[in-house]
Design an enzyme around this catalytic site. Structure first.
Site, PDB file in Angstrom:
ATOM      1  N   GLU A  84      50.125  50.519  40.604  1.00 60.90           N
ATOM      2  CA  GLU A  84      49.695  49.664  41.709  1.00 60.90           C
ATOM      3  C   GLU A  84      50.067  48.217  41.470  1.00 60.90           C
ATOM      4  OE1 GLU A  84      45.765  50.876  43.756  1.00 60.90           O
ATOM      5  OE2 GLU A  84      45.803  51.897  41.823  1.00 60.90           O
ATOM      6  N   CYS A  97      50.514  40.430  41.365  1.00 65.78           N
ATOM      7  CA  CYS A  97      49.689  40.993  40.295  1.00 65.78           C
ATOM      8  C   CYS A  97      50.264  42.356  39.937  1.00 65.78           C
ATOM      9  CB  CYS A  97      48.246  41.104  40.784  1.00 65.78           C
ATOM     10  SG  CYS A  97      47.144  41.870  39.599  1.00 65.78           S
ATOM     11  N   CYS A 104      44.129  53.356  32.679  1.00 59.21           N
ATOM     12  CA  CYS A 104      43.731  52.444  31.597  1.00 59.21           C
ATOM     13  C   CYS A 104      42.875  53.195  30.589  1.00 59.21           C
ATOM     14  CB  CYS A 104      42.929  51.273  32.168  1.00 59.21           C
ATOM     15  SG  CYS A 104      42.506  50.007  30.933  1.00 59.21           S
ATOM     16  N   CYS A 108      35.751  49.914  30.465  1.00 60.86           N
ATOM     17  CA  CYS A 108      34.865  48.882  30.995  1.00 60.86           C
ATOM     18  C   CYS A 108      34.010  49.498  32.100  1.00 60.86           C
ATOM     19  CB  CYS A 108      35.666  47.695  31.520  1.00 60.86           C
ATOM     20  SG  CYS A 108      36.717  46.965  30.243  1.00 60.86           S
ATOM     21  N   CYS A 111      34.518  48.723  36.007  1.00 58.89           N
ATOM     22  CA  CYS A 111      35.873  48.746  36.563  1.00 58.89           C
ATOM     23  C   CYS A 111      36.269  50.142  37.025  1.00 58.89           C
ATOM     24  CB  CYS A 111      36.867  48.271  35.503  1.00 58.89           C
ATOM     25  SG  CYS A 111      38.577  48.268  36.086  1.00 58.89           S
ATOM     26  N   SER A 189      46.402  38.977  31.088  1.00 58.83           N
ATOM     27  CA  SER A 189      44.968  39.087  30.829  1.00 58.83           C
ATOM     28  C   SER A 189      44.687  40.239  29.881  1.00 58.83           C
ATOM     29  CB  SER A 189      44.245  39.325  32.161  1.00 58.83           C
ATOM     30  OG  SER A 189      42.864  39.485  31.961  1.00 58.83           O
ATOM     31  N   SER A 212      39.237  38.565  29.151  1.00 61.35           N
ATOM     32  CA  SER A 212      38.079  39.036  29.919  1.00 61.35           C
ATOM     33  C   SER A 212      36.883  39.101  28.987  1.00 61.35           C
ATOM     34  CB  SER A 212      38.368  40.411  30.512  1.00 61.35           C
ATOM     35  OG  SER A 212      39.481  40.327  31.379  1.00 61.35           O
ATOM     36  N   CYS A 336      40.223  42.701  42.123  1.00 61.72           N
ATOM     37  CA  CYS A 336      40.038  42.967  40.692  1.00 61.72           C
ATOM     38  C   CYS A 336      39.152  44.187  40.479  1.00 61.72           C
ATOM     39  CB  CYS A 336      39.343  41.793  39.999  1.00 61.72           C
ATOM     40  SG  CYS A 336      40.220  40.252  40.098  1.00 61.72           S
TER      41      CYS A 336
HETATM   42  N1  SAH Z   1      42.730  45.073  30.980  1.00 57.91           N
HETATM   43  C1  SAH Z   1      42.992  43.658  31.194  1.00 57.91           C
HETATM   44  C2  SAH Z   1      43.770  43.398  32.471  1.00 57.91           C
HETATM   45  C3  SAH Z   1      42.989  43.692  33.751  1.00 57.91           C
HETATM   46  S1  SAH Z   1      42.643  42.181  34.526  1.00 57.91           S
HETATM   47  C4  SAH Z   1      41.689  42.886  31.156  1.00 57.91           C
HETATM   48  O1  SAH Z   1      40.630  43.520  31.087  1.00 57.91           O
HETATM   49  O2  SAH Z   1      41.704  41.651  31.128  1.00 57.91           O
HETATM   50  C5  SAH Z   1      41.442  42.646  35.664  1.00 57.91           C
HETATM   51  C6  SAH Z   1      40.224  41.727  35.651  1.00 57.91           C
HETATM   52  O3  SAH Z   1      39.303  42.215  36.625  1.00 57.91           O
HETATM   53  C7  SAH Z   1      39.512  41.708  34.319  1.00 57.91           C
HETATM   54  O4  SAH Z   1      39.064  40.417  34.040  1.00 57.91           O
HETATM   55  C8  SAH Z   1      38.304  42.605  34.582  1.00 57.91           C
HETATM   56  O5  SAH Z   1      37.222  42.281  33.760  1.00 57.91           O
HETATM   57  C9  SAH Z   1      38.016  42.331  36.032  1.00 57.91           C
HETATM   58  N2  SAH Z   1      37.319  43.414  36.718  1.00 57.91           N
HETATM   59  C10 SAH Z   1      37.295  44.714  36.391  1.00 57.91           C
HETATM   60  N3  SAH Z   1      36.552  45.406  37.275  1.00 57.91           N
HETATM   61  C11 SAH Z   1      36.099  44.509  38.179  1.00 57.91           C
HETATM   62  C12 SAH Z   1      35.304  44.603  39.347  1.00 57.91           C
HETATM   63  N4  SAH Z   1      34.830  45.777  39.764  1.00 57.91           N
HETATM   64  N5  SAH Z   1      35.043  43.477  40.047  1.00 57.91           N
HETATM   65  C13 SAH Z   1      35.556  42.290  39.644  1.00 57.91           C
HETATM   66  N6  SAH Z   1      36.321  42.148  38.554  1.00 57.91           N
HETATM   67  C14 SAH Z   1      36.592  43.245  37.826  1.00 57.91           C
END
Ligand code: SAH
Length: 345
Positions: A84, A97, A104, A108, A111, A189, A212, A336
């Protein structure tokens, strides 16, 4: 293929070296999508190339356009895995992006991409091609990359668990006779893969960094982001401190903080975050507050705008720059944490 590999290929096919430059320019600067379109090559050579090599490994399955102009592309690799990519127009500049993995491996809790698990690491080509496909969709093939195009490695996957391909892809995209998107226009990130943050700090021509964080104590972070059990906050802050030393003049790095209602958004949480930065003497950082983007399978609610404002005010009162990230493309599952190969919307 990098330029070196391309040269080897054309030479092995009995053609002069400069053909490699022609091909590189056509594919990266002109964003041609087949050898047949590279009309400055002899037709017979185009045919041989088409038998020996491939330009494209990704196909676009669907494309969704948000009311705010954001576009989400659901693509598939040649081996059938979802990829995506999101196009985010803002006044005066575009941000693309991209994803570094299909799915993944990190878990988390907030997410949606995590629910897919890891499907595969994307190849260098599969990373670069995402950007080419988006630019062609928005501007058409042949047009130069608009000046000021930004890239963020914030799509699906953990870029630092596919580090070599990520860095090779960024190098290809920075090439002056290619896409020419320089590292200064790129932010990657990570959820906190500590040894790779160290490697990035020591890399010449590196992109900007975002980490993050989403919790300022180990107990909560272990629960929200299990990667914290592998590298805890102490290790993460130490490497962040080291990274800070590698910053260029005027550069800062970013901590992202997903705002989860009633979970990590209290005044106490904000103070704890400011304490943490103080304790490790981290100063050249900004905090991006990301209101949680919901989905049915996720058990979290977004913080209220009042909570977000309070959190931001506390950070600022303690000398920490804080920004609230405006969610984009929520209606098409492009925001995100929403990239989960979802059809529809
Ligand atoms: N794996 C990497 C790259 C992904 S960046 C990382 O974790 O940094 C995607 C960003 O969106 C990350 O900062 C993550 O914490 C955030 N994110 C994940 N799920 C989310 C959600 N449901 N709502 C808002 N932000 C979210």
């Amino acid at each position: 293929m990098g330029r070196g590999e391309l040269e080897e290929l054309v030479v092995s096919l009995g053609e002069p070296k400069y053909r490699a430059s022609q091909i590189f320019k056509a594919l990266h600067q002109r964003r041609r999508r087949s050898f047949d379109e590279i009309t400055d090559l002899p037709k017979s050579f185009r045919e041989i190339l088409a038998q020996r090599a491939e330009v494209s490994r990704l196909t676009v399955e669907s494309r969704y356009v948000s009311t705010d102009g954001t576009r989400r592309y659901l693509m598939k690799t040649a081996d059938g895995k979802p990829v995506e990519t999101v196009y985010i127009p803002t006044e005066g500049r575009d941000t693309i992006c991209f994803s570094s993995q299909s799915g993944c491996p990190l878990k988390c809790d907030f997410c949606l991409t995590a629910k897919l698990g890891l499907l595969k690491n994307l190849s260098v080509g599969e990373i670069v091609e995402q950007i080419i496909i988006v630019l062609n969709d928005v501007y058409g093939a042949g047009a130069e990359t608009p000046h000021g195009t930004n890239l963020v490695g914030m799509g699906a996957g953990e870029p630092f668990l596919n580090f070599e391909n990520l860095i090779d892809a960024l190098r290809l995209m920075a090439d002056e006779s290619g896409l020419f998107i320089v590292p200064d226009r790129v932010t990657v990130s990570t959820a906190g893969i500590v040894p790779k943050i160290h490697d990035l700090a020591n890399l010449h021509d590196r992109p900007h960094l975002a980490i993050s964080l989403s919790a300022a104590n180990d107990e909560l972070r272990n629960k929200l982001m299990p990667i914290n059990k592998r590298w805890d906050l102490d290790e993460l802050m130490k490497v962040a401190r080291e990274f800070e030393k590698s910053l260029r003049r005027g550069e800062r790095f970013t901590f992202e903080y997903v705002m989860l209602g009633g979970v990590n958004d209290s005044a106490k949480d904000a103070d704890q975050l400011a304490d943490l930065l103080e304790m490790y003497r981290i100063r050249r950082v900004k905090v991006n507050l990301i209101p949680h983007n919901g989905a049915e399978q996720l058990d979290y609610a977004a913080s209220t705008p009042e909570q977000v404002r309070q959190f931001k005010d506390i950070l600022e009162s303690r000398g920490v720059s804080a920004y609230v990230r405006t969610p984009r493309g929520r209606d098409i599952y492009a925001a995100c944490g929403q990239l989960a190969a979802k059809a529809g919307a």
